[in-house]
Scaffold this motif. Sequence first.
Motif, PDB file in Angstrom:
ATOM      1  N   LYS A  53      -0.419 -17.795  16.049  1.00 58.33           N
ATOM      2  CA  LYS A  53       0.144 -16.851  17.013  1.00 58.33           C
ATOM      3  C   LYS A  53      -0.017 -17.280  18.467  1.00 58.33           C
ATOM      4  O   LYS A  53       0.551 -16.655  19.365  1.00 58.33           O
ATOM      5  CB  LYS A  53      -0.446 -15.467  16.777  1.00 58.33           C
ATOM      6  CG  LYS A  53      -0.017 -14.878  15.448  1.00 58.33           C
ATOM      7  CD  LYS A  53       1.493 -14.689  15.389  1.00 58.33           C
ATOM      8  CE  LYS A  53       1.986 -14.273  14.032  1.00 58.33           C
ATOM      9  NZ  LYS A  53       3.442 -14.073  13.994  1.00 58.33           N
ATOM     10  N   ASN A  81      -4.112 -10.405  14.344  1.00 56.97           N
ATOM     11  CA  ASN A  81      -4.520 -11.597  15.102  1.00 56.97           C
ATOM     12  C   ASN A  81      -3.625 -11.755  16.315  1.00 56.97           C
ATOM     13  O   ASN A  81      -4.058 -12.191  17.377  1.00 56.97           O
ATOM     14  CB  ASN A  81      -4.364 -12.853  14.246  1.00 56.97           C
ATOM     15  CG  ASN A  81      -5.260 -12.834  13.034  1.00 56.97           C
ATOM     16  OD1 ASN A  81      -6.457 -12.667  13.164  1.00 56.97           O
ATOM     17  ND2 ASN A  81      -4.689 -12.990  11.855  1.00 56.97           N
ATOM     18  N   GLY A 194       4.267 -13.207   7.271  1.00 56.35           N
ATOM     19  CA  GLY A 194       4.091 -11.760   7.470  1.00 56.35           C
ATOM     20  C   GLY A 194       5.350 -11.197   8.100  1.00 56.35           C
ATOM     21  O   GLY A 194       6.307 -10.834   7.426  1.00 56.35           O
ATOM     22  N   SER A 195       5.376 -11.158   9.435  1.00 57.06           N
ATOM     23  CA  SER A 195       6.580 -10.676  10.135  1.00 57.06           C
ATOM     24  C   SER A 195       7.754 -11.632   9.947  1.00 57.06           C
ATOM     25  O   SER A 195       8.902 -11.242  10.096  1.00 57.06           O
ATOM     26  CB  SER A 195       6.280 -10.540  11.634  1.00 57.06           C
ATOM     27  OG  SER A 195       6.108 -11.829  12.209  1.00 57.06           O
ATOM     28  N   GLY A 196       7.460 -12.891   9.678  1.00 55.47           N
ATOM     29  CA  GLY A 196       8.507 -13.907   9.506  1.00 55.47           C
ATOM     30  C   GLY A 196       8.877 -14.620  10.798  1.00 55.47           C
ATOM     31  O   GLY A 196       9.715 -15.526  10.787  1.00 55.47           O
ATOM     32  N   SER A 198       7.185 -16.813  12.558  1.00 56.16           N
ATOM     33  CA  SER A 198       6.857 -18.242  12.543  1.00 56.16           C
ATOM     34  C   SER A 198       7.862 -19.015  11.687  1.00 56.16           C
ATOM     35  O   SER A 198       8.374 -20.068  12.099  1.00 56.16           O
ATOM     36  CB  SER A 198       5.441 -18.468  11.994  1.00 56.16           C
ATOM     37  OG  SER A 198       4.515 -17.683  12.702  1.00 56.16           O
ATOM     38  N   THR A 314      -2.446 -21.364   9.036  1.00 56.39           N
ATOM     39  CA  THR A 314      -2.086 -20.539  10.195  1.00 56.39           C
ATOM     40  C   THR A 314      -3.296 -19.934  10.893  1.00 56.39           C
ATOM     41  O   THR A 314      -3.141 -19.096  11.782  1.00 56.39           O
ATOM     42  CB  THR A 314      -1.142 -19.410   9.742  1.00 56.39           C
ATOM     43  OG1 THR A 314      -1.783 -18.701   8.666  1.00 56.39           O
ATOM     44  CG2 THR A 314       0.198 -19.961   9.273  1.00 56.39           C
TER      45      THR A 314
END
Length: 334
Positions: A53, A81, A194-196, A198, A314
């Motif tokens: 992140k 995170n 997760g959120s997509g 990346s 990650t």
Amino acid sequence: MGIGPFELGQPRVHLGRFPTPLHRADDLGDLLGTADLWIKRDDLTGFSWGGNKVRPAEFLVADAMANGASELIVSGGPSSNFAAIIAVAGRVHGMRVHQVCYGSEPDRPFAALAAARQSGAAVTFTGSADRSTMDAVGKELAAEHARQGRVAYTIPRGGASDVGALGFVHAALELGDQLDAAGIDRATIVMPVGSGGSASGLVAGTAVAGRRWVTVGASVSRPPDETEAGILDKAVRCAALTGVALSPDRAANHLRVHDARGAGFGMADPEEARLADAVSQSTGLLVDATYNAKAMRWLATVDHLEPPVIYWHTGGALGAIDRLVLTSPEQTSS
Ligand SMILES: Cc1ncc(COP(=O)(O)O)c(C=O)c1O
């Protein structure tokens, strides 16, 4: 500190230390039953708690500054995170940070929430377990700031905006240089999703860099179909930001998404926990329960992926701390 040089046509502040290492990981490969395994060390991004992140944060904080914002409003649950990194990055760049969290004050500590607060972030709980309430409350807060004459920059969960995804377009260019040096042309990249945000950037970056890689996302929070559609939409828009026309079909050629939810978001089932411990104990890598334990477990159950396989670590140091504290004998026996 000012906005750094423009990259990919957008402003970027420098927070992390890039490139992160890429190296062969035969020890991890043996544990996961994966031949020709490499690891991309985004656990070593070099800013605050590190992790993937840091990359979107560089473009988002710069975009906020370029838009004259004095405040960042970020949505994120207590284990986020991303919200923790934004809290630190905002502080470093002289911006106030407001985290909007679903639910109410948790009854157990979360390292990520503590890290955000330690950086001075204000935290507002929405009072509802529904995660979408974070978006609505974030909008209300931004409107309130605007009424007071202050410019706030609103950042979605996980930094999964078109601008945030640029962090991973940059990562794809970085990986391209490293694979060229290693003489590797094709690659299968496995990462927790997760959120997509990346994965969107990585798919966009694969096209921007003119590569033939396939990104395989291990979806930890949403059904794979829903996750895949979101990643592709964002990849197309993110590539357009860099001036590259990417069709949804072409983007889809570079992406597969699989279900790695197991027992559910944030919960490691016994097999994931066992594997996470084995990986930590035999390789020294930190493994968090929410993301990397699930992605590694998924990888361990797969029969065959086109080699070489690059596992994108990650990070998740804060989640790894939570996992330790919550499962230590002192905690479980009391
Ligand atoms: C450690 C870690 N790994 C993976 C992810 C998933 O990244 P994305 O939300 O971009 O899919 C996150 C998201 O916060 C994360 O913190």
